[in-house]
Scaffold this active site. Sequence first.
Site, short mmCIF file in Angstrom:
data_model
loop_
_atom_site.label_atom_id
_atom_site.label_comp_id
_atom_site.label_asym_id
_atom_site.label_seq_id
_atom_site.Cartn_x
_atom_site.Cartn_y
_atom_site.Cartn_z
N ASN A 211 -1.37 56.09 5.63
CA ASN A 211 -1.33 56.87 6.90
C ASN A 211 0.25 56.89 7.58
OD1 ASN A 211 -1.09 54.45 8.50
ND2 ASN A 211 -2.97 53.89 7.56
N ASP A 277 -9.39 52.22 5.96
CA ASP A 277 -10.84 51.76 6.08
C ASP A 277 -11.28 51.87 4.36
OD1 ASP A 277 -11.32 51.25 8.61
OD2 ASP A 277 -11.45 53.29 9.06
N ASP A 305 -13.07 44.58 6.80
CA ASP A 305 -12.65 44.81 8.25
C ASP A 305 -11.81 43.44 8.37
OD1 ASP A 305 -12.13 44.86 10.70
OD2 ASP A 305 -13.84 46.19 11.00
N PHE A 322 -5.73 46.72 17.88
CA PHE A 322 -5.24 47.89 18.24
C PHE A 322 -6.48 48.82 17.95
CE2 PHE A 322 -0.85 48.48 19.75
CZ PHE A 322 -0.38 47.21 19.77
O1 PMT Z 1 3.06 51.83 13.39
P1 PMT Z 1 3.54 52.91 14.38
O2 PMT Z 1 4.09 53.99 13.88
O3 PMT Z 1 4.51 51.91 15.60
O4 PMT Z 1 2.01 53.20 15.39
C1 PMT Z 1 1.39 52.23 16.04
C2 PMT Z 1 -0.01 52.41 15.63
C3 PMT Z 1 -0.35 53.64 16.51
C4 PMT Z 1 -0.61 52.40 14.50
C5 PMT Z 1 -0.78 51.49 16.54
O5 PMT Z 1 -0.31 51.14 17.64
C6 PMT Z 1 -2.17 51.25 16.23
O6 PMT Z 1 -2.89 51.65 16.92
N1 PMT Z 1 -2.69 50.45 15.13
C7 PMT Z 1 -4.01 50.24 14.87
C8 PMT Z 1 -4.64 51.59 14.27
C9 PMT Z 1 -5.80 51.45 13.43
O7 PMT Z 1 -6.12 51.31 12.31
O8 PMT Z 1 -6.95 51.70 14.30
P2 PMT Z 1 -8.45 51.37 13.85
O9 PMT Z 1 -9.20 52.18 15.17
O10 PMT Z 1 -8.63 51.97 12.69
O11 PMT Z 1 -8.47 49.92 13.81
C10 PMT Z 1 -9.03 48.98 14.85
C11 PMT Z 1 -8.36 47.53 14.51
O12 PMT Z 1 -8.94 46.92 13.42
C12 PMT Z 1 -6.78 47.49 14.11
O13 PMT Z 1 -6.39 46.44 14.82
C13 PMT Z 1 -6.85 47.41 12.85
O14 PMT Z 1 -5.54 46.77 12.16
C14 PMT Z 1 -8.17 46.76 12.30
N2 PMT Z 1 -8.73 47.11 11.12
C15 PMT Z 1 -9.16 48.09 10.88
C16 PMT Z 1 -9.51 48.48 9.58
C17 PMT Z 1 -9.84 47.29 8.59
N3 PMT Z 1 -10.24 47.55 7.35
N4 PMT Z 1 -9.13 46.16 8.84
C18 PMT Z 1 -8.70 45.91 10.25
O15 PMT Z 1 -8.43 44.77 10.38
#
Ligand code: PMT
Length: 394
Positions: A211, A277, A305, A322
């Site tokens: 991504n 994911d 996750d 985040f």
């Molecule tokens: O890296 P940059 O270019 O500076 O951009 C920053 C950013 C936009 C990537 C950052 O600020 C951000 O939003 N990161 C989280 C992106 C994300 O994966 O969001 P999500 O809604 O898919 O996941 C939610 C949370 O679960 C996140 O903390 C993620 O790290 C975590 N996660 C997600 C999937 C997974 N399998 N395991 C996880 O731990």
Amino acid sequence: MLNGKKVLIGITGGIAAYKICELIRMYKRQNAIVQVVCTPNALNFVTKLTLQNLSQNNVATDEFEIPDFKPEHIAYANDYDIFIIAPASANTISKLAAGICDNLLTSIACAFQKPIIIAPAMNTGMYENKIIQKNLKILKDIGYQILEPEDGFLACGTNGKGRLCDLNKIFDKTIEILNRDNFSNKHFQKKIVVTAGGTIEDIDPVRYISNYSSGKMGLAIADEAFKLGLEPVLITTKYIQRPYKVKEVKSALEMKSAVEQEFQKADYVVMAAAVADYRVKNKSEQKIKKSADDILMLELVKNPDILKALCSDKKHQIIVGFCAESENLENNALEKLKQKGCDFLIANDISRKDIGFNSDYNEVTVFDKFGNSTKLDRTGKNEIAKKILDIILK
Ligand code: PMT
């Protein structure tokens, strides 16, 4: 990380003096104010003009060239935050150990009451000489930071110990000392694990799914945490050298295992990484060949996750997630906060091109588990990181 810090560099007479030109640039790139002081012999190896241009400052050599009423050595000793003597010759090391002040550099060192780093560089025989070793020990015992020279090919044509240590070591030690010297804060040595960057899920040896996460947001959090005296561990898919621990990972599974290794001793965990994911179920060991079919099917399986698993394993840690949302930011963020079980969730709107993914700027809303929210207006990622830390460290 050295913005506005005042770095005094002392160069003594040794061939490694030329390497200090690059060191000056490293400090300048970090916005430090650099003042170079040379022993008269140092200028046999590198010119004053070069040092002046690189440091964007005058170069001081003469103790009695006093531009105003202040004695130079005392003024420098008072004004500068750290004194780096590199290369430190056997002669200067011995003078410092004996308290001799016969030139500007040695006089400043004698009066200097803040941290001093000494990076010796000389011929192996000189370095191993018992008098020099004894003098280095004297300096070490009174609190000078000695960065040992390395083994290798020396300018005198021999191999052995005596090469000036890697410039990164001097640079990293400077940052470490300057940031950890303000120990007055209660965060000192609290461990913070930060993830950054988009995970890379291989399809075959040449292709992958990922991504647009650049890792900038996570890096900004780790950098700002370090400046506050915390001990960051940055787990990132975008490797970068830092004066704190950085672990490079690729896939979500690698990130999970790196985070787990650090989790027990962590006080804070911030998951800023964009973790995939899904990953490819049967990644091919060989490059997938183009076939006659118009469609290539890839089967994907769910990645664990990481954040959710940490939250259910949590003891004393404060865990921050985040979330990247392209619609219904608040509702989706609150839902995710509940579902993951973290202490804070920081939501950014990824539908906007001027913030978030791969931008130097961000605008976020910080939600906590009690239902409070704080909006942080658009600004540089380092500023956002400072404000986020302000909230979560409270
Ligand atoms: O890296 P940059 O270019 O500076 O951009 C920053 C950013 C936009 C990537 C950052 O600020 C951000 O939003 N990161 C989280 C992106 C994300 O994966 O969001 P999500 O809604 O898919 O996941 C939610 C949370 O679960 C996140 O903390 C993620 O790290 C975590 N996660 C997600 C999937 C997974 N399998 N395991 C996880 O731990």
